[in-house]
Design an enzyme around this catalytic site. Structure first.
Site, mmCIF file in Angstrom:
data_model
loop_
_atom_site.group_PDB
_atom_site.id
_atom_site.type_symbol
_atom_site.label_atom_id
_atom_site.label_comp_id
_atom_site.label_asym_id
_atom_site.label_seq_id
_atom_site.Cartn_x
_atom_site.Cartn_y
_atom_site.Cartn_z
ATOM 1 N N VAL A 46 -0.028 0.195 -8.190
ATOM 2 C CA VAL A 46 1.066 1.058 -8.626
ATOM 3 C C VAL A 46 1.785 0.409 -9.818
ATOM 4 O O VAL A 46 2.106 -0.783 -9.786
ATOM 5 C CB VAL A 46 2.075 1.319 -7.491
ATOM 6 C CG1 VAL A 46 3.122 2.349 -7.923
ATOM 7 C CG2 VAL A 46 1.356 1.794 -6.226
ATOM 8 N N ASP A 61 1.244 5.167 9.354
ATOM 9 C CA ASP A 61 1.366 3.827 8.770
ATOM 10 C C ASP A 61 2.800 3.563 8.323
ATOM 11 O O ASP A 61 3.041 3.035 7.239
ATOM 12 C CB ASP A 61 0.401 3.662 7.589
ATOM 13 C CG ASP A 61 0.199 2.189 7.201
ATOM 14 O OD1 ASP A 61 0.460 1.314 8.058
ATOM 15 O OD2 ASP A 61 -0.198 1.921 6.067
#
EC number: 2.7.11.22
Length: 328
Positions: A56, A166
């Site tokens: 990212v 998650d």
């Protein structure tokens, strides 16, 4: 007379063979972008992290000057296009629009088929790095506000039949205005009735619900709610609540904290696939009150509801009002 023409099917075979030999190949400029913009329209400013399925970057959209998060989709060893995990994440995020869920603005492409980027709304930090750099823990009022926003995002997901699978502090982003956003949907799944089997090897170990540790294959939104309990406790204590290094140690830490599960408090427990593989210590007490002696009664009640062994009795977002969780 000219040479006979090669049949279309044979040309296609030659083309596919060449692609297989040469690997990824440049896309002709006329076909390159389709309806997607080019990543060249974004200026990468710095790398800010790595999600479950890609690196990212913080970047600037040169056409609008907006600061965004640019997530490069990982294509390691992929010969058949985008990984199914990334396709699931893209498909889900394109449909999701909620203030407490990270926004997928668009998908952009590079010069090659393996270059695909997700343009996400930018958040200044994640809760994991924030916790690391804070000198003192959050106040109980601040924790309430964070958890309330997390639960609002989960309400939206669960109402739309999506389980995140998650949740952890590193997957919760926060803007500089204090808005919490759920991120990283690489393991998220849509679910329905009846529940279909799913692999229990999901959710980072420290946040993994006991039914997953004991091998259940029918996962419900309750696994997200257990993770909320772990996140709540971590925000309050300024450290992870159940930092197991293996699945057996994780079970042992849960039992030390909450007591030994049995059929009375968790009907169906003895029939879970992996129960016979573990020797669970005998521990009759719930020690949450000893772990958080300074926590209010409302806070303890909320933790206890989130840490119910029986997934069917575990707190759901729609019952949160019953434990008086308000943003102070």
């Amino acid at each position: 007379m000219g040479e006979p023409e090669t049949p279309d099917s044979e040309l296609q075979q030659i083309r596919l063979k060449r692609i297989k030999q040469e690997g990824f190949f440049p896309v002709p400029s006329d076909d390159r972008l389709g309806r997607c913009r080019s990543v060249k329209e974004f200026e990468k400013l710095n790398r800010i992290g790595e999600g479950t399925y890609g690196i990212v970057y913080r970047a600037r959209d040169t056409s609008t000057n907006d600061i965004v998060a640019l997530k490069k989709v990982r294509m390691d060893k992929e010969k058949d296009g985008i990984p199914i995990s990334s396709l699931r994440e893209i498909t889900l995020l394109l449909k999701l629009r909620h203030p407490n869920i990270v926004e997928l603005k668009e998908v952009v492409v590079g010069n090659h088929l393996e270059s695909i980027f997700l343009v996400m709304g930018y958040c200044e930090q994640d809760l994991a790095s924030l916790l690391e750099n804070m000198q003192t823990p959050f106040s109980e009022a601040q924790v309430k506000c964070i958890i309330l926003q997390l639960l609002r995002g989960l309400q939206y997901l669960h109402e739309n039949f999506i389980v995140h699978r998650d949740l952890k502090v590193s997957n919760l982003l926060m803007t500089d205005k204090g808005c919490v956003k759920i991120a990283d949907f690489g393991l998220a799944r849509a679910y329905g009735v009846p529940l279909k089997p799913m692999t229990p090897k999901v959710v980072t170990l420290w946040y993994r619900a006991p039914e997953l540790l004991f091998g259940t294959t029918t996962q419900t939104t309750a696994i997200d709610m257990w993770a909320v309990g772990c996140i709540l406790a971590e925000l309050l204590a300024h450290k992870p609540l159940l930092p197991g290094s293996s699945e057996i140690q994780q079970i042992d830490l849960i039992v030390q904290l909450l007591g030994t599960p049995n059929e009375n408090i968790w009907p169906g427990f003895s029939k879970l696939p992996l129960v016979g593989q573990y020797t669970v210590r005998k521990q009759p007490y719930n020690n949450l009150k000893h772990k958080f002696p300074w926590l209010s009664e409302a806070g303890l009640r909320l933790l206890n509801f989130l840490f119910m062994y029986d997934p069917k009795k575990r707190l759901e977002w729609k019952h949160v009002g019953g434990v008086h969780l308000r943003c102070a």
